[in-house]
Enzyme design. Structure first.
Site, short mmCIF file in Angstrom:
data_model
loop_
_atom_site.label_atom_id
_atom_site.label_comp_id
_atom_site.label_asym_id
_atom_site.label_seq_id
_atom_site.Cartn_x
_atom_site.Cartn_y
_atom_site.Cartn_z
N SER A 31 -9.55 1.35 2.82
CA SER A 31 -8.74 2.21 1.99
C SER A 31 -7.63 1.46 1.26
O SER A 31 -7.10 1.98 0.29
CB SER A 31 -8.12 3.31 2.84
OG SER A 31 -7.19 2.77 3.77
N SER B 299 -9.62 -1.02 7.03
CA SER B 299 -9.06 -0.76 5.70
C SER B 299 -8.36 -1.94 5.06
O SER B 299 -7.98 -1.88 3.90
CB SER B 299 -8.10 0.43 5.75
OG SER B 299 -8.83 1.62 5.83
N LYS C 256 0.85 -1.20 0.00
CA LYS C 256 0.00 0.00 0.00
C LYS C 256 0.88 1.24 0.00
O LYS C 256 1.91 1.27 0.70
CB LYS C 256 -0.88 -0.02 1.25
CG LYS C 256 -1.96 1.06 1.31
CD LYS C 256 -2.79 0.90 2.59
CE LYS C 256 -3.94 1.87 2.67
NZ LYS C 256 -4.72 1.71 3.92
#
Lengths: 92, 464, 475
Positions: free
Chosen positions: B136, B160, B61
């Site tokens: 996310s 997330s 990420k």
């Protein structure tokens, strides 16, 4: 009134909001603020606030110097440099 | 050694397969948009063979630092920012032979549940390109679901990792708070978040977690402990108002309980009276911490600046106003507000006390039941710009995931097959350090519901 | 000034703690390096970095709190103080709010003619420093070497009532931190800073409107700024004017205070607990370590120098001012020298040399063993007191032991009766007129002859013996 409080808040947060943003964000912020107020029915006055997810042992670092090896990349990352100084407009 | 590791190593060990692999990733990701950057670096493949994760490509990420690679956090303000150091968790993965191949798209600074709040690109759900991958850490989830990598790293502040894993039909794991160093993870809400993992396989997930789990001198809130798991007989199942869940989600939830019972577990419905306070408490705390954590982005020392301004305070304001998107600004505003003198007791302090209350109730529950079964999200992957799912409703829907974050507990979202063309799943929450129970229960489920791939996914086993 | 007004002065003192590394990262905390060399992702506030608490900084903090008689916190924690400023990389300062190292102490301070007074300490807390801003014409240059230096802030209650008291308090506090070896405590060089709060009111009415004073770069300026402010506020008060709550800056060129430019939005620091570091709990072993580092504090030291060694007030004042001087004094006395003699040497000859060279004792080659052998040489009559002063100068300039200096320079006294007899004879034979006067009954001239003997012998004649021989020669 609501607008004023959010304007002060934006100032504290160092955010400059356009008129459009003000409209959009204040509306959503008020919606969330009202949601937050639903906590008022929780009886928690006798409880300590939780500030960390876990309580663990003492953690400290020995007082020893370990220089960062790549200092110049930190200078290169800046928008404006003057020799080895970071440069910004004058603080009045 | 996990067979998945063996599969990937033996494929990528061959130079011509590596070339084909890179080409195929680029092809597929044109449609998915999971990566913000992708590069397979040169390696010593002989040495990699001996390492526990040798040759396993990993997606990371883009809010986690990998030295020499961009660290954008999905934000304009860090669009061109390159990390000068590597996160401890990533360094440990790399030492075990894992190959960081790319950085994945995300909601800006981790604020969102759909990846629609990325300023730098659009990510689609590999099961339906019209739908969001969740957020996310949506990019990491999509990359794994599309078969581009078997393992990906994300961060879980309020769900997330688990929610996008759920949307994409893979495993999504949030470990106990502090069990993986946060050094290198761009902070959104420091007391809630932890680096988490996506995987197609439980054994691979477990190996990766064991590799990353350690006390770190660069994170004084990290710690190492024996990861345990008691023998599970009784499982608590959160009793949920049926109206709260979409039909496929409710069906998966019931089905999960049924499978557990079939396998000899006692599943008992339980209530959490504090559940209604979870969202307000979570968002109050998360946004308060975010307001300080994101203050450092001012365009002076690094990141996109604003060019000239007549004074430094304006310079900072310009940089922030141009650099942040709506959702980030909103959360900073809210977080600033709840900490203001005059409001702090009513909002921030109150939320912290409520957090104590929630932890207490959950603590009592988990003393009686070593696992808690819960839904992950009220819906399956929703459509992009879904009017039924506006930002406010998305935030309310974090209710089942952010519970574990408020309490610092480990949780794992587990796929329960495909329903109406989209993945479904459930999550298990364990007491602190009870990761092993999570892996064990998920292993059982994997026999019934192995991870499935959507059509068009990359199949490494076919690249020989 | 209206003497019936009550004046309340409180100080907020910041000291840089003497550590090798910064408060929250392992960068060097060394002064005076090239700009932006002691920086790293942590102290520049890079995304993903976390504060790493420096153990020694906590120890120093506890030690000062202990010395100031504070209640030591069993558990300390940090908080974020939020405000935007370019010199602060994270745009929040990690400080302590609810759980500082120490709360509620008192320290007795000797205000000389004004008598001794107990000053209450509100709290002692740790925090980090910001970077340095250098203002050029239309630009500001930023150097973050200082960002993240460990700071200790000491907040007093408003128990001081004159500028002179504030100055003496600060000087005593400087001695204290130097005794404890936790800080240089140097205001001129920036390792110590002091802001002051002042308010005035009619007696019995409590505190008045608080004015904060900043930008005072020495204890003397603190005294002058407070003196100016007392005048200004008293005049305003007596003429019925309004004292505005504000921050004022001391202007050292004009000797006045001026209001600081006011911000549009008032500060609201939005303190909240730092989530990146767990609390630190002080266990028994830790507290014992602190206790072991505690030393006799300056005022107690001064009083003991007077009572135990029978020193004069000025001598004790001078010696206790510098912990190195105290150590030299006590070690030299321990080796057998007379305390008053040692004190006399320190407060006259040694002091003169230090002033001449603008050095502090710690920077000189004088130590207890050299000092005590110098005094022994005098006591044993091997050199004269006058020669001893030269030896002292040579110790300072040549970094050598007294014996070898005296040896090298041939400064040992002439105490052989034959050798000395020849010198006496020479002087007697060269001054028949003086001998005549002495024979005439004016024995005072004998001392002139002694002077001649010393001059001819280059000051090396053993005085007692020379006098005896002279007496024999001239009857």
């Amino acid at each position: 009134m609501e607008q004023d409080e959010w304007a002060v808040t934006a100032e504290l947060a160092a955010l400059k909001l356009s008129e459009g943003e003000k409209k959009r964000l204040v509306k959503q912020a008020e919606q969330m603020r009202k949601l937050y107020l639903s906590m008022s029915s929780a009886v928690v006055d006798n409880l300590e606030p939780t500030t960390h997810a876990s309580v663990v042992k003492n953690r400290v670092r020995k007082d020893e110097v370990k220089p960062f090896k790549d200092v110049d990349t930190l200078l290169d990352a800046s928008n404006e440099l003057d020799d080895r100084f970071f440069l910004i407009p004058n603080v009045l | 050694m996990p067979p998945v590791k063996q599969l990937w190593f033996s494929a990528l060990n061959k130079p011509h397969v590596r070339d084909k692999y890179v080409q195929r990733v680029r092809e597929i990701d044109k449609k998915i948009g999971s990566f913000l950057s992708f590069k397979l670096e040169e390696q010593d493949w002989t040495a990699l063979g001996r390492k526990p994760l040798g040759g396993v490509p990993v997606a990371v990420k883009d809010n986690i630092a990998v030295r020499g690679r961009k660290l954008t956090c999905g934000s304009r303000i860090l669009e061109n920012f390159v990390a000068p150091y590597t996160a401890t968790a990533i360094r440990r993965l790399e030492n075990a032979g894992a190959l960081v191949v790319g950085k994945t798209n995300m909601d800006e600074f981790g604020m969102g549940s759909s990846n629609e709040h990325s300023a730098l690109g659009r990510t689609s759900n590999p099961w339906d390109l019209q739908r969001v991958p969740g957020g996310s850490s949506g990019g990491s989830a999509a990359a794994v679901a599309a078969g581009l990598v078997p393992l990906a790293v994300g961060s879980d502040t309020g769900g997330s990792v688990r929610q996008p894993a759920n949307f994409c039909g893979i495993y999504g794991f949030k470990p106990t708070y502090g069990s993986i160093s946060r050094y290198g993870l761009t902070a959104y809400a420091s007391s809630l978040e932890v680096i988490g993992l996506f995987a197609v396989d439980i054994r691979l997930l477990e190996t990766a977690f064991e590799t990353m789990h350690a006390e770190d001198e660069f994170d004084q809130s990290s710690f190492s402990t024996n990861i345990s798991g008691s023998e599970v007989k009784k499982i608590a199942m959160l009793d949920i108002d049926p109206g709260m869940l979409e039909t496929p989600v409710a069906e998966a939830y019931t089905q999960a309980a049924q499978i557990l019972r079939e396998r000899g577990y006692v599943v008992e419905k339980v209530n959490l009276v504090t559940l209604k306070f979870v969202i307000p408490s979570y968002y109050t705390i998360a946004n308060a911490e975010a307001s300080a954590n994101l203050a450092r982005f001012d365009g002076i020392r690094y990141g996109s600046g604003s060019g000239y301004s007549q004074n430094p305070i304006n310079l900072i304001k310009e940089a922030r106003s141009r650099g942040f998107g709506d959702e980030v600004k909103l959360r900073i505003l809210l977080g600033t507000y709840v900490l203001r003198s005059g409001f702090k007791d009513q909002y921030y302090i109150k939320a912290q006390r409520v957090r104590t209350l929630i932890r207490k109730e959950l603590g009592v529950l988990l003393r009686n039941y070593p696992l808690l079964l819960m839904p992950v999200f009220p819906t399956q992957a929703f459509l992009r710009a879904d009017s039924e799912m506006d930002n406010y409703k998305q935030r309310l829907s974090d209710i089942f995931t952010c519970l574990a974050n408020l309490a610092g507990l480990p949780a794992l979202s587990v796929p329960i097959g495909i329903n109406r063309g989209l993945p479904t799943g459930v999550q298990f929450v364990a007491p602190a350090f009870g990761e092993k129970s999570l892996f064990d229960i998920a292993r059982g489920f994997s026999e019934v519901f192995p991870v499935q791939f959507p059509p068009g996914a990359l199949e490494i086993e076919r690249m020989r | 000034m209206n003497s019936s007004l009550k004046i309340f002065i409180g100080l907020e003192i910041h000291i840089h703690l003497k550590t090798e590394s910064k408060m929250f990262c392992p960068c060097s905390a060394h002064y005076g390096d090239e700009p932006n060399t002691n920086i790293c992702p942590i102290c520049l506030g890079y995304p993903g970095t976390l504060p790493l608490l420096n153990e020694r900084a906590i120890e120093h903090g506890y030690l000062v709190a202990r010395a100031l008689g504070c209640r030591l916190s069993n558990r300390i924690s940090f908080a974020r103080k939020n405000y935007f400023y370019p010199d602060m990389p994270k745009n929040y300062q990690i400080s302590q709010h609810n759980h500082p190292v120490g709360i509620g102490g008192t320290i007795e301070v000797d205000f000389n003619d004004l008598g001794a007074k107990r000053i209450r300490i509100h709290n002692v807390h740790l925090e980090e420093d910001a970077g340095k801003m250098i203002h050029a014409n239309d630009a500001t240059l930023l150097d973050y070497n200082r960002a993240g230096y460990p700071l200790l802030e000491i907040v007093t209650e408003p128990d001081l009532s004159r500028g002179e008291e504030a100055e003496l308090f600060l000087r005593d506090f400087q001695r204290l931190v130097r005794y404890l070896k936790v800080s240089d405590g140097n205001m001129e060089e920036g390792s110590m800073k002091c802001d002051a709060n002042i308010s005035i009111n009619l007696p019995g009415r409590g505190l008045g409107t608080k004015v904060e004073l900043k930008n005072m770069n020495s204890p003397r300026f603190v005294r002058l700024a407070l003196g100016y402010e007392i005048e200004r506020q008293s005049k305003l008060f007596n003429s019925g004017g309004e004292i505005v709550q504000e921050t004022r800056l001391w202007n050292e060129n004009r000797d006045i205070t001026l209001p600081m430019r006011r911000k549009e939005t008032p500060d609201d620091y939005r303190y909240f607990p730092e989530p990146d570091m767990p609390s630190f709990v002080s266990n028994a072993a830790f507290l014992k370590r602190i206790e072991n580092q505690l030393v006799e504090l300056p005022l107690a030291k001064k009083r003991r120098l007077q009572s135990e060694y029978d020193l004069k007030v000025e001598q004790a004042e001078f010696i206790h001012n510098d912990i190195a001087m105290v150590t030299l004094f006590e070690d030299t006395v321990k080796s057998g020298a007379s305390a008053r003699n040692v004190a006399a040497w320190l407060s006259s000859d040694v002091r003169k040399l230090l002033n001449r060279d603008k050095r502090t004792l710690a920077d000189t080659p004088l130590n207890a063993s050299r000092f005590s052998s110098l005094l022994t040489l005098v006591d044993q009559g091997r050199i004269s007191g006058k020669i001893a002063k030269n030896v002292l100068k040579d110790i300072f300039s040549e970094d050598a032991d007294p014996e070898s200096i005296v040896e090298k320079k041939g400064w040992f006294q002439i105490s052989d009766p034959n050798e000395l007899g020849k010198i006496v004879d020479q002087v007697v034979s060269q001054n028949p007129d003086v001998i005549e006067i002495i024979s005439g009954g004016d024995s005072k001239q004998k001392s002139w002859l002694m002077g001649e003997i010393m001059r001819v012998s280059n000051g090396k004649a053993a005085p007692e013996l020379a006098k005896k021989i002279l007496d024999e020669r001239i009857g």
